[in-house]
Design an enzyme around this catalytic site. Structure first.
Site, PDB file in Angstrom:
ATOM      1  CG  ASP A   1      -5.130  -5.776  -7.567  1.00  0.00           C
ATOM      2  OD1 ASP A   1      -6.176  -5.226  -7.307  1.00  0.00           O
ATOM      3  OD2 ASP A   1      -4.740  -6.672  -7.835  1.00  0.00           O
TER       4      ASP A   1
ATOM      5  CE  LYS B   1      -4.235  -3.377 -10.919  1.00  0.00           C
ATOM      6  NZ  LYS B   1      -4.415  -4.970 -11.450  1.00  0.00           N
TER       7      LYS B   1
ATOM      8  CB  VAL C   1      -0.702  -1.609 -15.086  1.00  0.00           C
ATOM      9  CG1 VAL C   1      -1.887  -0.829 -15.574  1.00  0.00           C
ATOM     10  CG2 VAL C   1      -0.403  -2.019 -13.920  1.00  0.00           C
TER      11      VAL C   1
HETATM   12  P1  IMP Z   1      -2.299  -7.219  -3.592  1.00  0.00           P
HETATM   13  O1  IMP Z   1      -1.649  -8.111  -2.838  1.00  0.00           O
HETATM   14  O2  IMP Z   1      -3.533  -7.768  -4.261  1.00  0.00           O
HETATM   15  O3  IMP Z   1      -2.682  -5.651  -3.193  1.00  0.00           O
HETATM   16  O4  IMP Z   1      -1.494  -7.342  -5.035  1.00  0.00           O
HETATM   17  C1  IMP Z   1      -0.151  -6.642  -4.708  1.00  0.00           C
HETATM   18  C2  IMP Z   1       0.842  -7.426  -5.631  1.00  0.00           C
HETATM   19  O5  IMP Z   1       0.187  -8.266  -6.821  1.00  0.00           O
HETATM   20  C3  IMP Z   1       1.648  -6.578  -6.180  1.00  0.00           C
HETATM   21  O6  IMP Z   1       2.970  -6.396  -5.518  1.00  0.00           O
HETATM   22  C4  IMP Z   1       2.066  -6.738  -7.706  1.00  0.00           C
HETATM   23  O7  IMP Z   1       3.183  -7.860  -7.621  1.00  0.00           O
HETATM   24  C5  IMP Z   1       0.896  -7.836  -8.035  1.00  0.00           C
HETATM   25  N1  IMP Z   1      -0.025  -7.117  -8.878  1.00  0.00           N
HETATM   26  C6  IMP Z   1      -1.360  -6.685  -8.598  1.00  0.00           C
HETATM   27  N2  IMP Z   1      -1.783  -6.044  -9.619  1.00  0.00           N
HETATM   28  C7  IMP Z   1      -0.996  -6.179 -10.690  1.00  0.00           C
HETATM   29  C8  IMP Z   1      -0.870  -5.589 -12.131  1.00  0.00           C
HETATM   30  O8  IMP Z   1      -1.818  -4.969 -12.614  1.00  0.00           O
HETATM   31  N3  IMP Z   1       0.111  -6.065 -12.748  1.00  0.00           N
HETATM   32  C9  IMP Z   1       1.286  -6.507 -12.256  1.00  0.00           C
HETATM   33  N4  IMP Z   1       1.272  -7.150 -11.035  1.00  0.00           N
HETATM   34  C10 IMP Z   1       0.297  -6.891 -10.069  1.00  0.00           C
END
Ligand code: IMP
Ligand code: MG
Length: 190
Positions: A110, A138, A160
């Site tokens: 994300d 994403k 999601v």
């Molecule tokens: P990042 O650190 O922002 O890249 O997010 C990664 C973590 O956030 C993932 O391992 C998920 O646990 C959580 N996450 C991000 N987007 C979603 C989503 O749409 N649904 C559920 N969990 C999410």
């Protein structure tokens, strides 16, 4: 659970097919390493990747030691990242990874802050190589620009659940991946 979805994005059979293909891609990439395919050390990030990792590694028929790392960034009913926390008590990654070929497995890319923090932490343990693979990415600029080795699916920038991904701890056992409705998101916040 399906009633709480706006729509299903990816159904279970399509996930299964792509995960099998991704496992082959990961192994293919490593078979050109000097001395042939090395022993791979998968590091699934808990909790979101447990179902994806379980399916992926069963398409990798070789000796491996799986090391879990527990990471959280979306506590409770948050739908945006609240800062990355690596829980060392719930991780069994050795302090010394000298000579190891690490495969980090995460559910979704994300903002990229989880993979950034995790790869930085792992690098300090001196592995031979680190590769990263995610089930979902994403389609937002931070995620698309983030360097990752393998992506199973690119999806719209929406919240999601399913196939391991949760909201407030729920929906991980949904076999499909779908967009959670605003109504369901609000209902948990009450
Ligand atoms: P990042 O650190 O922002 O890249 O997010 C990664 C973590 O956030 C993932 O391992 C998920 O646990 C959580 N996450 C991000 N987007 C979603 C989503 O749409 N649904 C559920 N969990 C999410
Ligand atoms: Mg997660």
């Amino acid at each position: 659970m399906h009633a709480d979805l706006d729509r299903v994005l990816i159904e279970a059979p399509a996930i299964a097919q792509r995960v099998a293909e991704l496992a082959r891609q990961v192994l293919d990439e490593w078979k050109d390493a000097p001395g042939g395919t090395p022993e791979i050390t998968p590091v699934p990030l808990m909790t979101g990747s447990f179902i994806f990792a379980a399916d992926l590694i069963r398409h990798m028929p070789q000796m491996m030691q799986i090391q879990l790392m527990s990471v959280s960034s979306y506590p409770g009913t948050a739908t945006t990242s609240q800062g990355v926390h690596i829980d060392r008590r719930k991780s069994n990654v050795p302090d010394d990874l000298t000579g190891r070929h690490v495969l980090v497995i995460d559910d979704i890319l994300d903002s990229g802050s989880t993979l950034r923090a995790v790869t930085e932490d792992l690098r300090s343990r001196n592995p031979e190589a680190i590769k990263t693979c995610v089930l979902l990415r994403k389609q937002r600029p931070e995620a698309m620009a983030f360097p990752v080795d393998h992506v199973a699916f690119d999806i719209p920038d929406e919240f999601v659940v399913g196939y391991g991904l949760d909201y407030n701890g729920y929906y991980r056992n949904l076999p499909d991946i779908g967009v959670l409705s605003e109504k369901a998101i609000e209902a948990h916040r009450l």
